[in-house]
Design an enzyme around this catalytic site. Structure first.
Site, PDB file in Angstrom:
ATOM      1  N   VAL A  33       0.817  -1.225   0.000  1.00 60.39           N
ATOM      2  CA  VAL A  33       0.000   0.000   0.000  1.00 60.39           C
ATOM      3  C   VAL A  33       0.848   1.271   0.000  1.00 60.39           C
ATOM      4  CG1 VAL A  33      -2.052  -1.074   1.035  1.00 60.39           C
ATOM      5  CG2 VAL A  33      -0.320  -0.014   2.531  1.00 60.39           C
ATOM      6  N   TYR A  75       4.031   5.475  16.283  1.00 63.89           N
ATOM      7  CA  TYR A  75       2.856   4.626  16.013  1.00 63.89           C
ATOM      8  C   TYR A  75       1.603   5.344  16.501  1.00 63.89           C
ATOM      9  CZ  TYR A  75      -0.408   0.710  15.975  1.00 63.89           C
ATOM     10  OH  TYR A  75      -1.512  -0.097  15.740  1.00 63.89           O
ATOM     11  N   PRO A 118      -9.201  -1.342  18.048  1.00 59.50           N
ATOM     12  CA  PRO A 118      -8.988  -2.313  19.118  1.00 59.50           C
ATOM     13  C   PRO A 118      -7.806  -1.978  20.017  1.00 59.50           C
ATOM     14  CG  PRO A 118      -8.449  -3.261  16.946  1.00 59.50           C
ATOM     15  CD  PRO A 118      -8.680  -1.789  16.766  1.00 59.50           C
TER      16      PRO A 118
HETATM   17  N1  LIG Z   1      -2.782  -6.474  17.037  1.00 59.61           N
HETATM   18  C1  LIG Z   1      -3.074  -5.429  17.762  1.00 59.61           C
HETATM   19  O1  LIG Z   1      -2.890  -5.435  18.986  1.00 59.61           O
HETATM   20  C2  LIG Z   1      -3.696  -4.210  17.121  1.00 59.61           C
HETATM   21  C3  LIG Z   1      -4.320  -3.283  17.937  1.00 59.61           C
HETATM   22  C4  LIG Z   1      -4.897  -2.162  17.379  1.00 59.61           C
HETATM   23  C5  LIG Z   1      -4.843  -1.963  16.020  1.00 59.61           C
HETATM   24  N2  LIG Z   1      -4.214  -2.880  15.219  1.00 59.61           N
HETATM   25  C6  LIG Z   1      -4.187  -2.594  13.775  1.00 59.61           C
HETATM   26  O2  LIG Z   1      -4.797  -3.664  13.097  1.00 59.61           O
HETATM   27  C7  LIG Z   1      -4.328  -3.717  11.759  1.00 59.61           C
HETATM   28  C8  LIG Z   1      -3.988  -5.153  11.400  1.00 59.61           C
HETATM   29  O3  LIG Z   1      -2.944  -5.617  12.233  1.00 59.61           O
HETATM   30  P1  LIG Z   1      -2.879  -7.091  12.829  1.00 59.61           P
HETATM   31  O4  LIG Z   1      -2.943  -6.980  14.287  1.00 59.61           O
HETATM   32  O5  LIG Z   1      -3.821  -7.993  12.123  1.00 59.61           O
HETATM   33  O6  LIG Z   1      -1.337  -7.459  12.489  1.00 59.61           O
HETATM   34  P2  LIG Z   1      -0.666  -8.522  11.492  1.00 59.61           P
HETATM   35  O7  LIG Z   1      -1.096  -9.897  11.839  1.00 59.61           O
HETATM   36  O8  LIG Z   1       0.783  -8.197  11.505  1.00 59.61           O
HETATM   37  O9  LIG Z   1      -1.308  -8.130  10.078  1.00 59.61           O
HETATM   38  C9  LIG Z   1      -0.935  -6.945   9.402  1.00 59.61           C
HETATM   39  C10 LIG Z   1      -1.355  -7.051   7.955  1.00 59.61           C
HETATM   40  O10 LIG Z   1      -0.997  -5.827   7.284  1.00 59.61           O
HETATM   41  C11 LIG Z   1      -0.322  -6.156   6.090  1.00 59.61           C
HETATM   42  N3  LIG Z   1       0.604  -5.098   5.708  1.00 59.61           N
HETATM   43  C12 LIG Z   1       1.580  -4.544   6.452  1.00 59.61           C
HETATM   44  N4  LIG Z   1       2.259  -3.642   5.729  1.00 59.61           N
HETATM   45  C13 LIG Z   1       1.695  -3.631   4.487  1.00 59.61           C
HETATM   46  C14 LIG Z   1       1.942  -2.922   3.284  1.00 59.61           C
HETATM   47  N5  LIG Z   1       2.934  -2.028   3.206  1.00 59.61           N
HETATM   48  N6  LIG Z   1       1.180  -3.169   2.205  1.00 59.61           N
HETATM   49  C15 LIG Z   1       0.171  -4.072   2.269  1.00 59.61           C
HETATM   50  N7  LIG Z   1      -0.129  -4.780   3.374  1.00 59.61           N
HETATM   51  C16 LIG Z   1       0.638  -4.556   4.471  1.00 59.61           C
HETATM   52  C17 LIG Z   1       0.377  -7.480   6.364  1.00 59.61           C
HETATM   53  O11 LIG Z   1       0.544  -8.213   5.150  1.00 59.61           O
HETATM   54  P3  LIG Z   1       1.927  -8.431   4.362  1.00 59.61           P
HETATM   55  O12 LIG Z   1       3.025  -8.447   5.394  1.00 59.61           O
HETATM   56  O13 LIG Z   1       1.728  -9.730   3.646  1.00 59.61           O
HETATM   57  O14 LIG Z   1       1.977  -7.260   3.431  1.00 59.61           O
HETATM   58  C18 LIG Z   1      -0.655  -8.196   7.225  1.00 59.61           C
HETATM   59  O15 LIG Z   1      -1.598  -8.861   6.419  1.00 59.61           O
HETATM   60  C19 LIG Z   1      -3.148  -2.739  11.701  1.00 59.61           C
HETATM   61  O16 LIG Z   1      -3.586  -1.539  11.085  1.00 59.61           O
HETATM   62  C20 LIG Z   1      -2.811  -2.493  13.158  1.00 59.61           C
HETATM   63  O17 LIG Z   1      -2.226  -1.229  13.363  1.00 59.61           O
HETATM   64  C21 LIG Z   1      -3.659  -3.998  15.734  1.00 59.61           C
END
Ligand SMILES: NC(=O)c1ccc[n+]([C@@H]2O[C@H](COP(=O)([O-])OP(=O)(O)OC[C@H]3O[C@@H](n4cnc5c(N)ncnc54)[C@H](OP(=O)(O)O)[C@@H]3O)[C@@H](O)[C@H]2O)c1
Length: 250
Positions: free
Chosen positions: A57, A149, A179
């Site tokens: 992205v 962040y 979340p």
């Molecule tokens: N886990 C938490 O505690 C938490 C809490 C609050 C908010 N969030 C938010 O939730 C969202 C999803 O995170 P998650 O917890 O599911 O973590 P995750 O398991 O690490 O998943 C992150 C996803 O984002 C993709 N991604 C990262 N950089 C990218 C890029 N440059 N282009 C396209 N895709 C990209 C990764 O895919 P690839 O590496 O294959 O590209 C992966 O599918 C994020 O926005 C994060 O900030 C997470």
């Protein structure tokens, strides 16, 4: 429905949840094999149409190309889930790493802008659609070492509100789902592959699962068209604010 960051965590859980509801999906992420495997699983299990594209992205040209392919194929999504995002590092600001900063700013802010700028005009033309942004409790309160962040998720909250204002006069909905602790690959990515340090983040309490967040997103998306959740904050019960967590209780 288009899900960015569908190769893992919340994005993959949403792909499973919405496919089970019969939604046709477009899945974007950088790790193509993971998308291929997930797409096949969902086609086999639910008979839905799933297309994938390897899209970083941050790469504006790649986003434009992938969006153009969707538009040309008449597959403009009615729901855009801006989920791709990451934290990189947990350093004090004065010790921060420029590469970590660029990675977070370019993905969490500019990535969302790149994708939204390419797809939202088509929703506006149809005067209907739904953009769901995945924010974070990190966008409501800062914590030590969270600095950049936190700044990206505060920015996302502003963009969510800005988008919502700018589509006034249409039936487009704009929502943020924010979340607290969710056990995904998030912490492994934040700690640059340090699995032990990542595991410790979720020890001593029950964090949210990616499925819990997918449930919340499903609620937001499936509300009647006249109902819009502008911002939903959800946390594990053991988490009381962004950094107060009862690690021995619950
Ligand atoms: N886990 C938490 O505690 C938490 C809490 C609050 C908010 N969030 C938010 O939730 C969202 C999803 O995170 P998650 O917890 O599911 O973590 P995750 O398991 O690490 O998943 C992150 C996803 O984002 C993709 N991604 C990262 N950089 C990218 C890029 N440059 N282009 C396209 N895709 C990209 C990764 O895919 P690839 O590496 O294959 O590209 C992966 O599918 C994020 O926005 C994060 O900030 C997470």
């Amino acid at each position: 429905m288009l899900i960015t960051g569908a190769s893992s965590g919340i994005g993959a859980a949403c792909a499973r949840r919405f496919a089970a509801q019969g939604a046709h999906l477009v899945l974007w992420a950088r790790r193509r094999e993971r998308l291929e495997r997930l797409a096949q699983e969902l086609r086999d299990a639910h008979g839905v149409h799933v297309s994938i594209a390897q899209v970083d992205v941050r790469d504006r040209a790649a986003v434009q190309q992938a969006a153009h392919t969707l538009v040309k194929g008449g597959a403009v999504p009615d729901v855009l889930l801006n989920n791709a995002g990451l934290a990189s590092g947990l350093s004090k600001l004065h010790e921060g790493d420029y590469e970590d900063w660029d990675r977070m700013i370019d993905t969490n802010i500019k990535g969302v802008l790149n994708v939204t700028r390419e797809l939202l005009p088509h929703m506006v033309a149809r005067r209907t659609g739904h953009v769901v942004n995945i924010g974070s409790t990190a966008g409501h309160m800062v914590y030590p070492g969270g600095n950049v962040y936190n700044a990206t998720k505060y920015a996302l909250r502003a963009l969510n509100e800005g988008m919502n204002l700018d589509v006034a006069g249409t039936a487009i909905r704009v929502s943020s789902v924010d979340p607290g602790f969710v056990e995904t690959e998030f912490s492994e990515v934040r700690f640059h592959g340090d699995v032990e340090r990542a595991k410790a983040v979720y020890q001593g309490f029950k964090p949210l699962s990616a499925d819990d967040v997918a449930d919340a997103i499903s609620y937001v998306v499936n509300l009647p068209e006249h109902v819009n959740v502008l911002d939903m904050v959800l946390m594990p019960t053991a988490q009381r604010n962004v950094y107060v967590v009862d690690r021995d209780g619950v």
